[in-house]
Design an enzyme around this catalytic site. Structure first.
Site, PDB file in Angstrom:
ATOM      1  N   CYS A  53       0.836  -1.203   0.000  1.00 32.16           N
ATOM      2  CA  CYS A  53       0.000   0.000   0.000  1.00 32.16           C
ATOM      3  C   CYS A  53       0.872   1.255   0.000  1.00 32.16           C
ATOM      4  CB  CYS A  53      -0.873   0.036   1.252  1.00 32.16           C
ATOM      5  SG  CYS A  53      -2.136  -1.228   1.323  1.00 32.16           S
ATOM      6  N   GLU A  55       0.731   3.830   1.942  1.00 29.65           N
ATOM      7  CA  GLU A  55       1.142   4.237   3.293  1.00 29.65           C
ATOM      8  C   GLU A  55       2.385   3.475   3.737  1.00 29.65           C
ATOM      9  OE1 GLU A  55      -1.788   3.276   2.158  1.00 29.65           O
ATOM     10  OE2 GLU A  55      -3.453   3.969   3.413  1.00 29.65           O
ATOM     11  N   CYS A  89      -5.966   0.797   5.246  1.00 33.37           N
ATOM     12  CA  CYS A  89      -6.389  -0.580   5.545  1.00 33.37           C
ATOM     13  C   CYS A  89      -5.858  -0.991   6.920  1.00 33.37           C
ATOM     14  CB  CYS A  89      -5.904  -1.528   4.462  1.00 33.37           C
ATOM     15  SG  CYS A  89      -4.158  -1.947   4.594  1.00 33.37           S
ATOM     16  N   CYS A  92      -1.997  -1.428   7.225  1.00 32.26           N
ATOM     17  CA  CYS A  92      -1.292  -0.142   7.342  1.00 32.26           C
ATOM     18  C   CYS A  92      -1.493   0.470   8.723  1.00 32.26           C
ATOM     19  CB  CYS A  92      -1.747   0.821   6.253  1.00 32.26           C
ATOM     20  SG  CYS A  92      -1.158   0.321   4.623  1.00 32.26           S
TER      21      CYS A  92
END
Ligand code: THU
Length: 129
Positions: A53, A55, A89, A92
Site C-alpha cells: 500500500c 502508506e 487498511c 497499514c
C-alpha cells in the site's frame, strides 16, 4: 507543513501508483518529526500478496532512512477521483501503530475540505507488546 500541503504531496505521489490489477491508485505523504516528508504510492504484483500500500511504501522509505518519529500522514486515493476519502487498511494501521502515538494526525481530502483524525480515533484498542 499543514494538512493541505501534505495532501498536495500525496496527490503527486499517487500519480506514480503501479496498479495494473485493481486500477485503484493511492498516494501518501508522511511527515516525520525531523520535518522531512516521505511520499509513497501503491505497488501491485501479479501474485497479489506482495502488493504494498501507499502508506507502507512511505513508512518503509522513512524508516529505512533512519526516521522513527512521525507527526502526520496525508492519504488520497480511489478509482479515479482524488478528492474522495480513502481510509488506511488494517495492515497499514498496524504498521502505523508500531511507530505512531495516539496524537499522530491523518489527513484526508473530502472534496475541497481537509478532514483530520487522530491515530487514537482511527485505531482504538490497539495491540501492544
Ligand atoms: N491500498 C493502499 O495503497 N492503501 C490502503 O490503505 C488501501 C488499499 C491499495 C492496495 C491495492 O493496490 C489497491 O489499493 C486496492 O486494494
Amino acid at each position: 507543513m499543514d494538512g493541505r500541503e501534505l495532501i498536495a504531496l500525496a496527490k503527486e505521489a499517487r500519480k506514480n501508483a503501479y496498479i495494473p490489477y485493481s486500477g485503484f491508485s493511492v498516494g501518501a505523504a508522511l511527515l516525520a518529526k525531523s520535518g522531512r516528508v516521505y511520499t509513497g504510492c501503491n505497488i501491485e504484483s501479479a501474485t497479489f500478496s506482495p502488493t504494498i500500500c501507499a502508506e507502507r511504501t512511505a513508512f518503509a522509505k522513512a524508516i529505512s532512512e533512519g526516521e522513527r518519529e512521525f507527526e502526520a500522514i496525508a492519504i488520497v486515493g480511489g478509482s479515479d477521483r482524488d478528492d474522495e476519502i480513502c481510509y488506511p487498511c488494517g495492515v497499514c494501521r498496524q504498521v502505523m501503530s508500531e511507530f505512531c502515538s495516539g496524537d499522530f494526525k491523518l489527513y484526508f481530502a473530502d472534496g475541497e475540505e481537509v478532514k483530520e483524525y487522530s491515530f487514537d480515533e482511527m485505531m482504538p484498542y490497539r495491540f501492544y507488546l
